[in-house]
Scaffold this motif. Structure first.
Motif, mmCIF file in Angstrom:
data_model
loop_
_atom_site.group_PDB
_atom_site.id
_atom_site.type_symbol
_atom_site.label_atom_id
_atom_site.label_comp_id
_atom_site.label_asym_id
_atom_site.label_seq_id
_atom_site.Cartn_x
_atom_site.Cartn_y
_atom_site.Cartn_z
ATOM 1 N N THR A 105 0.147 14.024 5.586
ATOM 2 C CA THR A 105 -0.532 15.325 5.690
ATOM 3 C C THR A 105 0.921 15.924 4.724
ATOM 4 N N SER A 106 2.243 14.915 4.722
ATOM 5 C CA SER A 106 3.246 16.068 4.115
ATOM 6 C C SER A 106 3.316 15.220 2.520
ATOM 7 N N LYS A 107 2.693 14.898 2.412
ATOM 8 C CA LYS A 107 2.219 13.906 1.143
ATOM 9 C C LYS A 107 1.609 14.357 -0.690
ATOM 10 N N ILE A 108 1.307 15.880 -0.617
ATOM 11 C CA ILE A 108 0.719 16.530 -1.463
ATOM 12 C C ILE A 108 1.582 17.350 -1.930
ATOM 13 N N ASN A 109 0.741 16.778 -3.542
ATOM 14 C CA ASN A 109 1.210 17.396 -4.988
ATOM 15 C C ASN A 109 2.738 17.429 -4.790
ATOM 16 N N LYS A 110 2.920 16.154 -5.086
ATOM 17 C CA LYS A 110 5.278 16.377 -4.834
ATOM 18 C C LYS A 110 5.320 15.888 -5.927
ATOM 19 N N ASP A 111 6.596 15.867 -6.715
ATOM 20 C CA ASP A 111 6.937 15.844 -8.273
ATOM 21 C C ASP A 111 7.412 14.191 -7.728
ATOM 22 N N TYR A 133 0.487 -0.998 0.093
ATOM 23 C CA TYR A 133 -0.093 -0.544 0.038
ATOM 24 C C TYR A 133 0.450 0.960 0.665
ATOM 25 N N LEU A 134 1.674 1.108 0.566
ATOM 26 C CA LEU A 134 2.859 2.773 1.050
ATOM 27 C C LEU A 134 3.468 2.425 -0.708
ATOM 28 N N ASN A 135 4.171 1.208 -1.167
ATOM 29 C CA ASN A 135 5.022 2.057 -2.938
ATOM 30 C C ASN A 135 3.670 1.949 -3.687
ATOM 31 N N ALA A 136 2.014 1.478 -3.126
ATOM 32 C CA ALA A 136 1.395 2.241 -4.562
ATOM 33 C C ALA A 136 0.976 3.459 -4.253
ATOM 34 N N VAL A 137 1.148 4.530 -3.063
ATOM 35 C CA VAL A 137 0.643 5.446 -3.195
ATOM 36 C C VAL A 137 1.695 6.231 -2.075
ATOM 37 N N GLN A 138 2.291 6.943 -3.119
ATOM 38 C CA GLN A 138 3.592 7.630 -2.279
ATOM 39 C C GLN A 138 3.086 9.178 -2.576
ATOM 40 N N ASN A 139 2.565 9.649 -2.698
ATOM 41 C CA ASN A 139 1.917 10.786 -2.867
ATOM 42 C C ASN A 139 0.573 11.348 -3.166
ATOM 43 N N LEU A 140 0.046 11.948 -2.766
ATOM 44 C CA LEU A 140 -1.518 12.960 -3.292
ATOM 45 C C LEU A 140 -1.188 13.907 -3.797
ATOM 46 N N LEU A 141 -2.207 13.786 -5.101
ATOM 47 C CA LEU A 141 -2.220 15.018 -6.190
ATOM 48 C C LEU A 141 -3.831 14.964 -6.491
ATOM 49 N N PRO A 142 -4.441 16.087 -5.274
ATOM 50 C CA PRO A 142 -6.102 16.209 -5.235
ATOM 51 C C PRO A 142 -6.105 17.079 -6.980
ATOM 52 N N SER A 143 -7.231 17.444 -7.477
ATOM 53 C CA SER A 143 -7.185 17.993 -9.210
ATOM 54 C C SER A 143 -8.943 18.833 -8.331
ATOM 55 N N GLY A 144 -8.761 19.882 -8.344
ATOM 56 C CA GLY A 144 -9.826 20.636 -7.792
ATOM 57 C C GLY A 144 -9.766 21.211 -7.288
ATOM 58 N N ASN A 145 -10.260 22.195 -6.375
ATOM 59 C CA ASN A 145 -10.295 22.431 -4.645
ATOM 60 C C ASN A 145 -12.218 23.074 -4.418
ATOM 61 N N SER A 146 -12.958 22.252 -4.900
ATOM 62 C CA SER A 146 -13.949 21.994 -3.904
ATOM 63 C C SER A 146 -13.739 22.035 -2.826
ATOM 64 N N GLU A 147 -14.503 22.541 -1.997
ATOM 65 C CA GLU A 147 -15.108 21.438 -0.123
ATOM 66 C C GLU A 147 -15.191 19.950 -0.432
ATOM 67 N N THR A 148 -15.661 19.172 -1.809
ATOM 68 C CA THR A 148 -15.869 18.389 -1.976
ATOM 69 C C THR A 148 -14.241 17.734 -2.064
ATOM 70 N N ILE A 149 -14.004 18.228 -2.224
ATOM 71 C CA ILE A 149 -13.095 17.416 -3.232
ATOM 72 C C ILE A 149 -11.395 18.034 -2.122
ATOM 73 N N ASN A 150 -11.535 18.938 -0.795
ATOM 74 C CA ASN A 150 -11.383 19.354 -0.158
ATOM 75 C C ASN A 150 -11.789 17.857 1.278
ATOM 76 N N ILE A 151 -13.086 17.551 1.066
ATOM 77 C CA ILE A 151 -12.975 16.627 2.244
ATOM 78 C C ILE A 151 -12.929 15.264 1.899
ATOM 79 N N ALA A 152 -12.616 15.049 0.251
ATOM 80 C CA ALA A 152 -11.430 13.899 0.568
ATOM 81 C C ALA A 152 -10.379 14.146 0.218
ATOM 82 N N LEU A 153 -10.136 14.473 0.559
ATOM 83 C CA LEU A 153 -8.857 15.176 0.570
ATOM 84 C C LEU A 153 -8.338 14.347 2.550
ATOM 85 N N LYS A 154 -8.566 14.944 2.796
ATOM 86 C CA LYS A 154 -8.532 15.157 4.606
ATOM 87 C C LYS A 154 -8.815 13.533 5.139
ATOM 88 N N GLU A 155 -9.665 13.198 4.436
ATOM 89 C CA GLU A 155 -10.252 11.538 4.326
ATOM 90 C C GLU A 155 -9.326 11.113 3.784
#
Length: 718
Positions: free
Chosen positions: A79-85, A43-65
C-alpha cells in the motif's frame, strides 16, 4: 508461573488455529505466502513500485487486488509502494491512459488483442525495468492483473514477460437457477446469494466478492434468476434491486441478464395474450426493454426458456421459436442487447425419442433468427448426464450463433456431496468432432465462431453457487466454477492445466500434494460415470430430486421422465436403440459421426448403450459379456472412490484442517453412495439378465426392495 505458561500456550494454540483456519471463502484467491525465498526475492525485485495509469473504478479495483495479492504473497506492504519514482515498476492501465514512451515499447501489441484482451510485457526503459499490464479497456487490464497474480500464485517466473491473451468467446455467463424466495432449483450449496428482501439498500459484501471471483477467471455476465422464471423480476420493485446489483458488478466487467417469462405481458402487463406477433405484445416488450435500459444502460439482455417442461412460449399461439426469439431480440436491439433462447425443448405429445426433439424445432430455421439471438444448447441431447454424446445441433446451424450450456451444479452427479472435477466432462464435449465441415470441426470451433465466422459467441454455466460460507458446499467443487470460467475464456484449455492452476492457487505448490491430487481430480469424473451410468446408460436417477439410483421408476405421467424409458432393460438385453433399426437419432449427426455410432465395431464402449440395445451376453472388446462388463464397471467406480479417499487421507500435512475435513467427510459420503448406486442398479438389472455377479464384484448387503423403499423428502434443489 506455571499457570502463566499454560495460559500462554493456550493463547498461542488459539491464535495459531485462528491463523490457519480456512473456511474456503477466499476460493482460489488465497494469495498464500511464497515460501521459496529465492523466488520471493525475484518477485520483490521485479515489482518494487506500482504505477496505476487511469483512475476509473475498475483500475482502482485492479490496484487494490495487486496490493492485496502482492502483500500477502511477498510479505511486504504494497500500500506504500504507489507512484514511487525509483526501482523496478509495474505499470497497469488501458491503452488510452498509457504514456507514449510506454506505448512505443509495446509496438503492435494492441493489434494482437480484442476489447477484453490484455498484454503483460517486460522491458527496460531509461535504465529501469518495467512490467506493463495493459489492454484496450480497463476491464482487459483487470483480467491481466488477475493473470499476473496467477503467475505468482503458481510460482511461475516473471522475467522477460511477453503475454498477450484475449477471450475466444464473447458472452461468458453464469446462469443462476435462483428463485425470488431464495430457494435454488438444483442448488446444493445453501440458499441464493441474492438477498432480494434487503436489496437495493443493503449491499452484501458478498456481491463484490462474487464479482471479483468471476472477473478473476474472465466470466463477464450473470443471469440472476431461474430459467423457470417468475414474471415479477420484470416489475419496478425488482428492477431497482437488479439495478443495485448491476452497479456493483459493472466495474468488474460483468453485465446482468434476466430470464424473461414469456407470459409476462399477461401476468404483470394486463394484456390478454402473449402472442409474439400481436402488436400490443410487441409494444409491451419494447417498453419493458426501454424501462430496463433506462435503469441499467449496459443490461445484457434476456435468457428464455419457452415451450419446455410446461413453460409458456410462442407455440401456445401456434408460432415458432423464431417468432418468439426475434420479437424479444427486436425489443433489446436498439440497446445492443441480446437474447439467449434455450433449445432444451421436448414434448409429452411427441412419441419420438426425446434426444431427437430439439433438432427439428431449430435446425430447419437456421438463418432466420435475428443477429442478436443465440440458441443456447445443452452439451448433450438429454439433460446434463454424467456422460452424453455431444448434442447433434452443434455444427448443424452454420448461420446461427450456438451457445454452449454446461451445468456446473451437479443435478445428476450426486449433488455437492460427490467430488467430481467437471472440466474433464466439459473438455470431452468441446473436443468432440462434429465433422460438419470435415475432420477437425470440433464443438469448440462452433462455440467460438471460428467454424463459420460467427460474430456473436457464448458459453453459459448453470451455477453451483449458494450462500454456504465456501460458496459451493464442497470445497473441491470450487474447481468447477473456476474451470468453467477458464474454458469460457479459452475452450481449448486442457482439464489438466486447469486442475494444476486451481490446486496451486487454492492449496499449495508442493509437488507432493499437486501430483497425487491432480491425478485424483482428473480421474474423478470417470469414477462417477462408472458407479452411476457405465457403458452409455443414462437418466436412471431417482425421480424429481434426481438423488440416487432409480432405474425401476416407471409410474410418472410422462414417458420420457421415467428411467425405464432410457435403459429399456428386458430379458433380451439393455440399452436404447438410436440406430436406423430404432429411433434413428444418429441421422441428426454428420454421416461420419453417425457411421461410428451405428457400427458396433467402431463405437466407443463409453457410448454403447446410449445408441444400442444389446443382449446380456453380448461380448465386449475385452472379452467380457455385457452383464459382466457392466457389473465390473460399477465395481470399478466404487474402487476409484475408495482410491480417492486413500489419496486424500495422505494430504493432511498439506491442507488446513477445515478444508481437509470438509472434503474428507464428503468423500466418505460419496463412497457410501457409490456402493448404493452399484448395489441398487445391479440388483435391479439382474432381474432381467438372470446372471450371477462376476468375480471381483462385491455382493449387495441389502435387498432390491430395501433400495426401492428409500425416500428423500429432505433432498435439496427440487
Amino acid at each position: 508461573m506455571l499457570k502463566k505458561v499454560k495460559l500462554l500456550i493456550l493463547l498461542l494454540f488459539v491464535f495459531c488455529n485462528h491463523i490457519f483456519a480456512n473456511d474456503g471463502y477466499k476460493l482460489w484467491l488465497q494469495y498464500n505466502y511464497v515460501n521459496n525465498e529465492s523466488l520471493r526475492e525475484d518477485y520483490l525485485n521485479a515489482v518494487q513500485n506500482l504505477l496505476p495509469s487511469g483512475n476509473s473504478e475498475t483500475i482502482n479495483i485492479a490496484l487494490k487486488e495487486l496490493q492485496l495479492g502482492l502483500s500477502d504473497m511477498l510479505g511486504t506492504d504494497f500500500t506504500s509502494k504507489i507512484n514511487k519514482d525509483n526501482g523496478n515498476t509495474l505499470i497497469f492501465g488501458s491503452e488510452a491512459n498509457l504514456g507514449e514512451d510506454i506505448k512505443l515499447q509495446l509496438g503492435n501489441t494492441f493489434n494482437q488483442i480484442n476489447e477484453e484482451g490484455y498484454a503483460i510485457k517486460s522491458f527496460k526503459l531509461r535504465n529501469r525495468n518495467y512490467i506493463v499490464i495493459t489492454g484496450k479497456s480497463d476491464v482487459g487490464v483487470l483480467y491481466g492483473v488477475f493473470e499476473f497474480l496467477r503467475l505468482l500464485q503458481t510460482h511461475k517466473p516473471i522475467e522477460n514477460l511477453n503475454i498477450t491473451d484475449s477471450p475466444k468467446i464473447k458472452i461468458r455467463t453464469l446462469n443462476h437457477w435462483d428463485n425470488l424466495d431464495r430457494t435454488v432449483e438444483r442448488g446444493y450449496a445453501g440458499f441464493s446469494i441474492w438477498d432480494w428482501h434487503r436489496l437495493p439498500d443493503y449491499l452484501d459484501p458478498r456481491y463484490s466478492d462474487y464479482a471479483r471471483a468471476n472477473a478473476s477467471v474472465g466470466i463477464n455476465g450473470t443471469v440472476l434468476n431461474n430459467v423457470n422464471a417468475n414474471a415479477l423480476i420484470l416489475t419496478p420493485q425488482y428492477l431497482e434491486k437488479v439495478e443495485a446489483l448491476a452497479n456493483v458488478f459493472r466495474p468488474y466487467g460483468i453485465k446482468v441478464y434476466l430470464t424473461a417469462r414469456f407470459s409476462a405481458p399477461i401476468e404483470i402487463g394486463g394484456l390478454e395474450t402473449a402472442d409474439p406477433l400481436a402488436p400490443e405484445v410487441i409494444n409491451w416488450w419494447k417498453q419493458k426493454a426501454d424501462e430496463i435500459y433506462a435503469r441499467i444502460p449496459d443490461f445484457g439482455g434476456f435468457l428464455v426458456k419457452a415451450n419446455s417442461e410446461g413453460q409458456p412460449g410462442p407455440q401456445n399461439y401456434d408460432r415458432n421459436h423464431v417468432d418468439g426469439a426475434n420479437m424479444l431480440a427486436t425489443a433489446v436491439a436498439p440497446h445492443n442487447g441480446i437474447v439467449m433462447w434455450r433449445a432444451f425443448v421436448y414434448s409429452e405429445h411427441d412419441a419420438t425419442d426425446r434426444a431427437k426433439q430439439a433438432y427439428p424445432e431449430f435446425v430447419p430455421y437456421d438463418g432466420q433468427f435475428k443477429d442478436n439471438v443465440l440458441i443456447q444448447v445443452k452439451n448433450g441431447a438429454i439433460d446434463f448426464q454424467p456422460r452424453e454424446p455431444f448434442h447433434p445441433m452443434f455444427g448443424a446451424m452454420p448461420k446461427t450463433p450456438i451457445m454452449m450450456e454446461f451445468q456446473i451444479t451437479q443435478e445428476y452427479l450426486g449433488f455437492s456431496t460427490h467430488s467430481i472435477f467437471l472440466p474433464k466432462l466439459f473438455e470431452e464435449v468441446l473436443k468432440a468432432d462434429t465433422y460438419r465441415k470435415g475432420k477437425g470441426s470440433i464443438v469448440a470451433k462452433d462455440i467460438d465462431g471460428s467454424l463459420d465466422n460467427k460474430r456473436l459467441t457464448g458459453m453459459a454455466g448453470v451455477s453451483n453457487i449458494g450462500n454456504d460460507i465456501n460458496w459451493t458446499g464442497n470445497t473441491f467443487l470450487q474447481a468447477n466454477w473456476y474451470g468453467f470460467g477458464r474454458l469460457a475464456w479459452d475452450p481449448y484449455l486442457s482439464a489438466d492445466t486447469i486442475a494444476d492452476e486451481w490446486l496451486r492457487q487454492t492449496f499449495t505448490n508442493d509437488e507432493k500434494f499437486i501430483n497425487p491430487v491432480k491425478e485424483m481430480m482428473l480421474d474423478s469424473r470417470e469414477a462417477v460415470v462408472n458407479y452411476m451410468t457405465p457403458l452409455g446408460l443414462h437418466h436412471i436417477m431417482d425421480t424429481g430430486h434426481h438423488y440416487g439410483p432409480g432405474p425401476w421408476v416407471s409410474n410418472l405421467s410422462r414417458p420420457e421422465w421415467n428411467p425405464v424409458y432410457y435403459h429399456k432393460a428386458d430379458s433380451l438385453g439393455i440399452g436404447f436403440d438410436r440406430t436406423p433399426t430404432g429411433s434413428n437419432a444418429t441421422e441428426q449427426y454428420a454421416p461420419e459421426v453417425a457411421q461410428v455410432f451405428n457400427d458396433l465395431d467402431q463405437i466407443s464402449e463409453k457410448d454403447l448403450l446410449w445408441f444400442h440395445h444389446l443382449p446380456w451376453d453380448y461380448k465386449l472388446k475385452n472379452g467380457n459379456t455385457l452383464w459382466d462388463g457392466m457389473a465390473l464397471k460399477y465395481q470399478e467406480g466404487v474402487d476409484q472412490v475408495k482410491s480417492m479417499i486413500e489419496t486424500w487421507n495422505k494430504m493432511q500435512p498439506y491442507v488446513d484442517a477445515e478444508r481437509y475435513n470438509n472434503i474428507k467427510m464428503l468423500l466418505n459420503i460419496q463412497y457410501k453412495e457409490a456402493k448404493w448406486w452399484r448395489d441398487a442398479c445391479l440388483l435391479y438389472f439382474q432381474q432381467y439378465s438372470k446372471m450371477p455377479l462376476p468375480e471381483g464384484v462385491e455382493k449387495p448387503t441389502k435387498t432390491l426392495d430395501y433400495f426401492k423403499s428409500l425416500k428423500f423428502p429432505f433432498a435439496p434443489g427440487n
